[in-house]
Design an enzyme around this catalytic site. Structure first.
Site, PDB file in Angstrom:
ATOM      1  N   MET A  92      76.704 -61.057 -43.968  1.00 25.36           N
ATOM      2  CA  MET A  92      77.433 -61.133 -45.226  1.00 25.36           C
ATOM      3  C   MET A  92      77.483 -59.803 -45.973  1.00 25.36           C
ATOM      4  O   MET A  92      77.248 -59.756 -47.181  1.00 25.36           O
ATOM      5  CB  MET A  92      76.816 -62.225 -46.102  1.00 25.36           C
ATOM      6  CG  MET A  92      76.947 -63.608 -45.488  1.00 25.36           C
ATOM      7  SD  MET A  92      78.655 -63.991 -45.015  1.00 25.36           S
ATOM      8  CE  MET A  92      78.596 -65.765 -44.868  1.00 25.36           C
ATOM      9  N   ARG A  93      77.762 -58.742 -45.235  1.00 30.77           N
ATOM     10  CA  ARG A  93      77.960 -57.456 -45.901  1.00 30.77           C
ATOM     11  C   ARG A  93      79.235 -56.814 -45.404  1.00 30.77           C
ATOM     12  O   ARG A  93      79.562 -56.888 -44.216  1.00 30.77           O
ATOM     13  CB  ARG A  93      76.788 -56.514 -45.611  1.00 30.77           C
ATOM     14  CG  ARG A  93      75.648 -56.732 -46.570  1.00 30.77           C
ATOM     15  CD  ARG A  93      74.617 -55.653 -46.467  1.00 30.77           C
ATOM     16  NE  ARG A  93      75.047 -54.356 -46.968  1.00 30.77           N
ATOM     17  CZ  ARG A  93      75.074 -54.003 -48.251  1.00 30.77           C
ATOM     18  NH1 ARG A  93      74.725 -54.846 -49.179  1.00 30.77           N
ATOM     19  NH2 ARG A  93      75.430 -52.782 -48.599  1.00 30.77           N
TER      20      ARG A  93
ATOM     21  N   GLY B  99      71.390 -68.227 -38.976  1.00 31.71           N
ATOM     22  CA  GLY B  99      71.537 -67.814 -37.583  1.00 31.71           C
ATOM     23  C   GLY B  99      71.860 -68.913 -36.594  1.00 31.71           C
ATOM     24  O   GLY B  99      71.491 -68.809 -35.422  1.00 31.71           O
TER      25      GLY B  99
ATOM     26  N   HIS C 129      84.552 -66.337 -38.252  1.00 32.93           N
ATOM     27  CA  HIS C 129      84.858 -66.731 -39.634  1.00 32.93           C
ATOM     28  C   HIS C 129      85.274 -68.200 -39.642  1.00 32.93           C
ATOM     29  O   HIS C 129      86.035 -68.629 -38.769  1.00 32.93           O
ATOM     30  CB  HIS C 129      85.981 -65.843 -40.183  1.00 32.93           C
ATOM     31  CG  HIS C 129      86.314 -66.141 -41.608  1.00 32.93           C
ATOM     32  ND1 HIS C 129      85.478 -65.762 -42.640  1.00 32.93           N
ATOM     33  CD2 HIS C 129      87.351 -66.818 -42.177  1.00 32.93           C
ATOM     34  CE1 HIS C 129      86.012 -66.179 -43.792  1.00 32.93           C
ATOM     35  NE2 HIS C 129      87.136 -66.816 -43.531  1.00 32.93           N
TER      36      HIS C 129
HETATM   37  C1  GAR Z   1      79.156 -69.398 -40.346  1.00 28.22           C
HETATM   38  O1  GAR Z   1      79.899 -70.537 -40.739  1.00 28.22           O
HETATM   39  C2  GAR Z   1      80.065 -68.203 -40.207  1.00 28.22           C
HETATM   40  O2  GAR Z   1      81.328 -68.519 -39.699  1.00 28.22           O
HETATM   41  C3  GAR Z   1      80.163 -67.745 -41.636  1.00 28.22           C
HETATM   42  O3  GAR Z   1      78.862 -67.882 -42.136  1.00 28.22           O
HETATM   43  C4  GAR Z   1      78.198 -68.948 -41.456  1.00 28.22           C
HETATM   44  C5  GAR Z   1      76.919 -68.416 -40.899  1.00 28.22           C
HETATM   45  O4  GAR Z   1      76.139 -69.461 -40.360  1.00 28.22           O
HETATM   46  N1  GAR Z   1      80.633 -66.393 -41.720  1.00 28.22           N
HETATM   47  C6  GAR Z   1      81.452 -65.949 -42.664  1.00 28.22           C
HETATM   48  O5  GAR Z   1      81.836 -66.631 -43.591  1.00 28.22           O
HETATM   49  C7  GAR Z   1      81.890 -64.493 -42.523  1.00 28.22           C
HETATM   50  N2  GAR Z   1      82.981 -64.186 -43.356  1.00 28.22           N
HETATM   51  P1  GAR Z   1      74.970 -69.140 -39.339  1.00 28.22           P
HETATM   52  O6  GAR Z   1      74.054 -68.097 -40.010  1.00 28.22           O
HETATM   53  O7  GAR Z   1      74.260 -70.443 -39.174  1.00 28.22           O
HETATM   54  O8  GAR Z   1      75.567 -68.622 -38.066  1.00 28.22           O
END
Ligand code: GAR
Length: 211
Positions: free
Chosen positions: A90-91, A12, A109
């Site tokens: 992530m779903r 998060g 992303h």
């Molecule tokens: C982030 O880098 C976000 O861009 C990526 O997951 C990470 C979450 O980090 N999202 C994806 O890859 C979606 N396809 P966080 O929980 O610290 O925000």
């Protein structure tokens, strides 16, 4: 104030960036709910620390994607969410859910979309040998990591980068970009035309809008 719900699966840090932005005076959006699909998501504590109510909708408690998304939709409606921000969620969402929230559902992303969709975007950028990487905020469509692009930020890929160093450089920009994109939407400066998001004032060049 635009009523925002943030959906998370993990640590998060993007949620934190949105929380911090929404705390600023005159910020045109506020987070009314944080929803996690995993009870262990670290972001739940960040929400609690900020006094934001949370819901855990554990996907393992639901028979399938339709049932999970129906529970999600119900919670979002119950709390009057007007915009949904996916922040490390992530779903894959069902086409029905995505259609119900069309142009009111955004994602961040860690790549310059449409390159490097899916998991391990930073690995993909390194393997492809690109010299510029970055992150994208976009409206969500049914196909994974696709939809009208609202904002992007670029970072260099350095010769000695590994996945961690590149991910960290991109993440720093994610934390700037996501609140900026949210502010643009909340101020009514973004509209969708066909497959593109048009941002008022972008004619001057989006790269100049950084920070
Ligand atoms: C982030 O880098 C976000 O861009 C990526 O997951 C990470 C979450 O980090 N999202 C994806 O890859 C979606 N396809 P966080 O929980 O610290 O925000």
């Amino acid at each position: 104030m635009l009523r925002v719900a943030v959906l998370i699966s993990g640590r998060g840090s993007n949620l934190q960036a949105l929380i911090d932005a929404c705390r600023q005076p005159d910020f045109p959006a506020g987070i009314v709910r944080v929803i996690a699909n995993r009870p262990t998501a670290g972001g739940l504590a960040r929400a609690a620390d900020a006094g934001i109510a949370t819901t855990v909708i554990d996907h393992r408690d639901h028979a399938g994607r339709d049932a999970f998304d129906a529970a999600l939709n119900k919670d979002l409606r119950a709390h009057g969410a007007e915009l949904v921000c996916l922040a490390g969620f992530m779903r894959i969402l069902t086409p029905g859910f995505v259609a119900a929230w069309r142009d009111r559902l955004i994602n961040i992303h860690p790549s310059l979309l449409p390159s490097f969709k899916g998991l391990d975007a930073q690995r993909g950028a390194l393997d492809a040998g690109v010299k510029i990487a970055g992150c994208t905020v976009h409206f969500v469509r049914a196909e994974m990591d696709s939809g009208p692009i609202i904002a992007q930020a670029a970072v260099p890929v350095l010769a000695d980068d590994d996945e961690q160093s590149l991910a960290a450089r991109i993440l720093e920009q994610e934390h700037v970009l996501y609140p900026q994109a949210l502010k643009l939407i909340a101020r009514g400066r973004v509209r969708v035309e066909g497959d593109r998001a048009i941002v008022d004032g972008d004619a001057a060049g989006p790269a100049m809008r950084r920070r």
